[in-house]
Design a protein around this motif. Structure first.
Motif, PDB file in Angstrom:
ATOM      1  N   ASN A  10       0.809  -1.220   0.000  1.00 19.90           N
ATOM      2  CA  ASN A  10       0.000   0.000   0.000  1.00 19.90           C
ATOM      3  C   ASN A  10       0.842   1.269   0.000  1.00 19.90           C
ATOM      4  O   ASN A  10       0.337   2.362   0.172  1.00 19.90           O
ATOM      5  CB  ASN A  10      -0.969  -0.005   1.188  1.00 19.90           C
ATOM      6  CG  ASN A  10      -2.214  -0.799   0.864  1.00 19.90           C
ATOM      7  OD1 ASN A  10      -2.915  -0.486  -0.078  1.00 19.90           O
ATOM      8  ND2 ASN A  10      -2.461  -1.850   1.622  1.00 19.90           N
ATOM      9  N   PHE A  73       3.524  -3.294  -7.393  1.00 20.04           N
ATOM     10  CA  PHE A  73       2.381  -2.680  -6.721  1.00 20.04           C
ATOM     11  C   PHE A  73       2.655  -1.209  -6.465  1.00 20.04           C
ATOM     12  O   PHE A  73       3.799  -0.808  -6.260  1.00 20.04           O
ATOM     13  CB  PHE A  73       2.137  -3.334  -5.349  1.00 20.04           C
ATOM     14  CG  PHE A  73       1.628  -4.735  -5.417  1.00 20.04           C
ATOM     15  CD1 PHE A  73       0.268  -4.983  -5.445  1.00 20.04           C
ATOM     16  CD2 PHE A  73       2.502  -5.804  -5.427  1.00 20.04           C
ATOM     17  CE1 PHE A  73      -0.215  -6.284  -5.481  1.00 20.04           C
ATOM     18  CE2 PHE A  73       2.027  -7.110  -5.462  1.00 20.04           C
ATOM     19  CZ  PHE A  73       0.665  -7.351  -5.493  1.00 20.04           C
ATOM     20  N   LYS A  77      -2.389  -1.470  -5.488  1.00 23.17           N
ATOM     21  CA  LYS A  77      -2.860  -1.978  -6.784  1.00 23.17           C
ATOM     22  C   LYS A  77      -1.727  -2.695  -7.506  1.00 23.17           C
ATOM     23  O   LYS A  77      -0.611  -2.188  -7.588  1.00 23.17           O
ATOM     24  CB  LYS A  77      -3.354  -0.835  -7.664  1.00 23.17           C
ATOM     25  CG  LYS A  77      -4.645  -0.233  -7.191  1.00 23.17           C
ATOM     26  CD  LYS A  77      -5.259   0.622  -8.278  1.00 23.17           C
ATOM     27  CE  LYS A  77      -6.643   1.049  -7.861  1.00 23.17           C
ATOM     28  NZ  LYS A  77      -6.801   2.445  -7.672  1.00 23.17           N
ATOM     29  N   GLN A  78      -2.055  -3.866  -8.057  1.00 22.11           N
ATOM     30  CA  GLN A  78      -1.078  -4.585  -8.867  1.00 22.11           C
ATOM     31  C   GLN A  78      -1.054  -3.944 -10.251  1.00 22.11           C
ATOM     32  O   GLN A  78      -2.066  -3.877 -10.934  1.00 22.11           O
ATOM     33  CB  GLN A  78      -1.452  -6.062  -8.970  1.00 22.11           C
ATOM     34  CG  GLN A  78      -0.437  -6.864  -9.766  1.00 22.11           C
ATOM     35  CD  GLN A  78      -0.826  -8.329  -9.881  1.00 22.11           C
ATOM     36  OE1 GLN A  78      -1.345  -8.918  -8.944  1.00 22.11           O
ATOM     37  NE2 GLN A  78      -0.575  -8.905 -11.036  1.00 22.11           N
TER      38      GLN A  78
END
Length: 99
Positions: A10, A73, A77-78
């Protein structure tokens, strides 16, 4: 590792996750390449190595079937995924394109 993994991915800074195994030959080839990527990009990237044998639940959550597999990431989000060994310039280019 599970709770800290979500904190790691994150991050505002892009995070490259390297899923590897100690018995994996290509993984051993990738390790010095990732060090070169970190040396070149410095604080612009975090690189985290995850041993699939010790962290199977994380590997299965992201459908890692083969090693090495890299996932990028940013903010949870990938952004990118690739299995196999890539050269330093290819990895740097991918990271910069998603920064």
């Amino acid at each position: 590792m599970k709770s800290s993994f979500s904190k790691i991915i994150n991050s505002e800074t892009p995070v490259l996750i390297d899923f590897y195994a100690d018995w994996c030959g290509p993984c051993k080839m990738l390790a010095p390449i990732l060090k070169q990527v970190k040396d070149e990009m410095g604080e612009a990237i975090k690189i985290v190595k995850i041993d699939v044998d010790k962290n199977g639940s994380i590997a299965s959550k992201y459908n890692v079937r083969g090693v090495p597999t890299m996932l990028l990431f940013k903010k949870g989000k990938q952004l990118w995924r690739q299995s196999g060994v890539l050269q330093k310039n290819d990895i740097v280019q991918v990271i910069k394109s998603h920064s």
